[in-house]
Design an enzyme around this catalytic site. Structure first.
Site, PDB file in Angstrom:
ATOM      1  N   LYS A  13       0.832  -1.220   0.000  1.00 34.38           N
ATOM      2  CA  LYS A  13       0.000   0.000   0.000  1.00 34.38           C
ATOM      3  C   LYS A  13       0.862   1.263   0.000  1.00 34.38           C
ATOM      4  O   LYS A  13       0.662   2.164  -0.798  1.00 34.38           O
ATOM      5  CB  LYS A  13      -0.908   0.053   1.252  1.00 34.38           C
ATOM      6  CG  LYS A  13      -1.772  -1.153   1.473  1.00 34.38           C
ATOM      7  CD  LYS A  13      -2.676  -0.952   2.693  1.00 34.38           C
ATOM      8  CE  LYS A  13      -1.962  -0.794   4.015  1.00 34.38           C
ATOM      9  NZ  LYS A  13      -1.308  -2.025   4.520  1.00 34.38           N
ATOM     10  N   ARG A  88      -8.724   2.478   9.423  1.00 33.43           N
ATOM     11  CA  ARG A  88      -8.418   1.103   9.831  1.00 33.43           C
ATOM     12  C   ARG A  88      -9.540   0.523  10.671  1.00 33.43           C
ATOM     13  O   ARG A  88      -9.464  -0.641  11.073  1.00 33.43           O
ATOM     14  CB  ARG A  88      -7.136   1.091  10.639  1.00 33.43           C
ATOM     15  CG  ARG A  88      -5.916   0.531   9.872  1.00 33.43           C
ATOM     16  CD  ARG A  88      -4.775   0.596  10.804  1.00 33.43           C
ATOM     17  NE  ARG A  88      -3.605  -0.139  10.504  1.00 33.43           N
ATOM     18  CZ  ARG A  88      -2.545   0.328   9.847  1.00 33.43           C
ATOM     19  NH1 ARG A  88      -2.591   1.503   9.279  1.00 33.43           N
ATOM     20  NH2 ARG A  88      -1.458  -0.403   9.740  1.00 33.43           N
ATOM     21  N   ARG A 128      11.854  -5.621   5.215  1.00 35.34           N
ATOM     22  CA  ARG A 128      11.541  -4.194   5.138  1.00 35.34           C
ATOM     23  C   ARG A 128      12.521  -3.368   5.965  1.00 35.34           C
ATOM     24  O   ARG A 128      12.932  -3.779   7.053  1.00 35.34           O
ATOM     25  CB  ARG A 128      10.115  -4.027   5.677  1.00 35.34           C
ATOM     26  CG  ARG A 128       9.531  -2.701   5.447  1.00 35.34           C
ATOM     27  CD  ARG A 128       8.065  -2.819   5.319  1.00 35.34           C
ATOM     28  NE  ARG A 128       7.391  -2.794   6.618  1.00 35.34           N
ATOM     29  CZ  ARG A 128       6.089  -2.585   6.734  1.00 35.34           C
ATOM     30  NH1 ARG A 128       5.339  -2.412   5.674  1.00 35.34           N
ATOM     31  NH2 ARG A 128       5.534  -2.583   7.916  1.00 35.34           N
ATOM     32  N   ARG A 161      11.929  -1.740  11.180  1.00 31.56           N
ATOM     33  CA  ARG A 161      10.909  -1.085  11.987  1.00 31.56           C
ATOM     34  C   ARG A 161      10.742  -1.859  13.288  1.00 31.56           C
ATOM     35  O   ARG A 161      10.712  -3.077  13.281  1.00 31.56           O
ATOM     36  CB  ARG A 161       9.584  -1.063  11.220  1.00 31.56           C
ATOM     37  CG  ARG A 161       9.385   0.239  10.485  1.00 31.56           C
ATOM     38  CD  ARG A 161       8.165   0.196   9.629  1.00 31.56           C
ATOM     39  NE  ARG A 161       6.945  -0.114  10.377  1.00 31.56           N
ATOM     40  CZ  ARG A 161       5.735  -0.010   9.849  1.00 31.56           C
ATOM     41  NH1 ARG A 161       5.589   0.400   8.600  1.00 31.56           N
ATOM     42  NH2 ARG A 161       4.674  -0.302  10.559  1.00 31.56           N
ATOM     43  N   ARG A 172      -0.079  -7.666  14.874  1.00 29.76           N
ATOM     44  CA  ARG A 172      -0.638  -6.740  13.886  1.00 29.76           C
ATOM     45  C   ARG A 172      -1.574  -7.466  12.929  1.00 29.76           C
ATOM     46  O   ARG A 172      -2.569  -6.908  12.474  1.00 29.76           O
ATOM     47  CB  ARG A 172       0.486  -6.036  13.132  1.00 29.76           C
ATOM     48  CG  ARG A 172       1.174  -4.990  14.014  1.00 29.76           C
ATOM     49  CD  ARG A 172       2.508  -4.572  13.464  1.00 29.76           C
ATOM     50  NE  ARG A 172       2.411  -3.901  12.198  1.00 29.76           N
ATOM     51  CZ  ARG A 172       3.394  -3.867  11.287  1.00 29.76           C
ATOM     52  NH1 ARG A 172       4.523  -4.479  11.525  1.00 29.76           N
ATOM     53  NH2 ARG A 172       3.227  -3.220  10.174  1.00 29.76           N
TER      54      ARG A 172
HETATM   55  P1  AMP Z   1       1.609   1.176   9.214  1.00 31.69           P
HETATM   56  O1  AMP Z   1       2.839   1.960   8.911  1.00 31.69           O
HETATM   57  O2  AMP Z   1       0.430   1.573   8.355  1.00 31.69           O
HETATM   58  O3  AMP Z   1       1.849  -0.316   9.218  1.00 31.69           O
HETATM   59  O4  AMP Z   1       1.175   1.555  10.727  1.00 31.69           O
HETATM   60  C1  AMP Z   1       2.042   1.301  11.806  1.00 31.69           C
HETATM   61  C2  AMP Z   1       1.267   1.368  13.119  1.00 31.69           C
HETATM   62  O5  AMP Z   1       0.703   2.669  13.275  1.00 31.69           O
HETATM   63  C3  AMP Z   1       0.080   0.416  13.218  1.00 31.69           C
HETATM   64  O6  AMP Z   1       0.457  -0.878  13.642  1.00 31.69           O
HETATM   65  C4  AMP Z   1      -0.778   1.126  14.272  1.00 31.69           C
HETATM   66  O7  AMP Z   1      -0.247   0.955  15.566  1.00 31.69           O
HETATM   67  C5  AMP Z   1      -0.576   2.593  13.898  1.00 31.69           C
HETATM   68  N1  AMP Z   1      -1.590   3.063  12.924  1.00 31.69           N
HETATM   69  C6  AMP Z   1      -1.382   3.430  11.619  1.00 31.69           C
HETATM   70  N2  AMP Z   1      -2.532   3.826  11.050  1.00 31.69           N
HETATM   71  C7  AMP Z   1      -3.500   3.702  11.991  1.00 31.69           C
HETATM   72  C8  AMP Z   1      -4.892   3.929  12.004  1.00 31.69           C
HETATM   73  N3  AMP Z   1      -5.558   4.369  10.923  1.00 31.69           N
HETATM   74  N4  AMP Z   1      -5.561   3.691  13.172  1.00 31.69           N
HETATM   75  C9  AMP Z   1      -4.921   3.262  14.280  1.00 31.69           C
HETATM   76  N5  AMP Z   1      -3.607   2.998  14.322  1.00 31.69           N
HETATM   77  C10 AMP Z   1      -2.886   3.217  13.202  1.00 31.69           C
END
Ligand code: AMP
Length: 219
Positions: A13, A88, A128, A161, A172
């Site tokens: 994404k 989300r 990653r 990360r 996750r």
């Molecule tokens: P990502 O980089 O999209 O994988 O997001 C990393 C982390 O950020 C996720 O595991 C959540 O803890 C938090 N996060 C990102 N986007 C959201 C969202 N829309 N709602 C809640 N937590 C989020």
């Protein structure tokens, strides 16, 4: 064109949203990047977000929703955007619809599900890397930096990360299944759900995304 990108972590994404910005000037808001910036700044929101992100849990709806919707404010009715990682939860999706309607802006046109088998997710996330300086994303196999361990953009050091360790990844994926997957039904019911394969190589996936957007008359 107003699209939201759904799908499990590691399905492409973020990479595709960035390519759409670089190659077509389509605005891209990545909630994970915005939250990681807040964590780096160490402000109140960042501290609260970090507690959840470290565990692989979602950051509370009110906090994320405010943060992301504020970033949408400068965009006008004619601006195209892609949201990566937001919404989300169904509450976030409803808040987004409500805010666009309040501001008399066009609604979300499409939700794209990046479909991905679970084994492939684990493999992808293990490779990653992220820049500790500017937050740019890399992948050891699929998107390597020019010089190993060093960011092409800012020369910063590349790191894994913190939430890409196997235990947090498992958490996750559970969170994705329980809280985000129901959104697929939410957008399907509105006739807005489309899918692309998450397990494609980057350029092949880019072509699939662009073809989809063209077919739907959004590009
Ligand atoms: P990502 O980089 O999209 O994988 O997001 C990393 C982390 O950020 C996720 O595991 C959540 O803890 C938090 N996060 C990102 N986007 C959201 C969202 N829309 N709602 C809640 N937590 C989020």
């Amino acid at each position: 064109m107003r699209a939201v990108f759904l799908g499990p972590p590691g399905a492409g994404k973020g990479t595709q949203a960035e390519l759409l910005w670089e190659r077509m000037g389509i605005h891209c808001l990545a909630s994970g990047n915005i939250l990681r910036d807040a964590v780096r700044n160490g402000d109140r929101i960042g501290k609260e977000a970090a507690r959840n992100m470290e565990r692989g849990s979602l950051v509370p709806d009110e906090l994320v929703t405010d943060l992301i919707l504020k970033r949408l404010e400068p965009l006008g009715s004619g601006d195209s955007f892609v949201l990566d990682g937001f919404p989300r939860t169904e509450a976030q999706a409803r808040a987004l619809d409500q805010r666009l309607a309040q501001r008399r802006q066009p609604a979300v046109d499409m939700a794209v599900d990046f479909e991905m088998p679970a084994e492939e997710i684990i493999r992808r996330l293990a490779g990653r890397r992220i820049c500790g300086g500017c937050g740019a994303n890399y992948h050891l196999q699929n998107l390597p930096p020019k010089k190993p361990g060093v960011c092409d953009r800012c020369g910063g050091e590349l790191q894994s990360r913190a939430d890409d360790d196997p235990e947090t990844i498992r958490r996750r994926l559970v969170v994705y299944h329980e809280e985000t997957e129901p959104l697929l039904a939410f957008y399907r019911a509105q006739g807005k759900l489309r899918a692309v394969r998450g397990d494609l190589e980057i350029e092949e996936q880019y072509r699939a995304v662009v073809d989809l957007l063209r077919r739907e008359g959004l590009l």
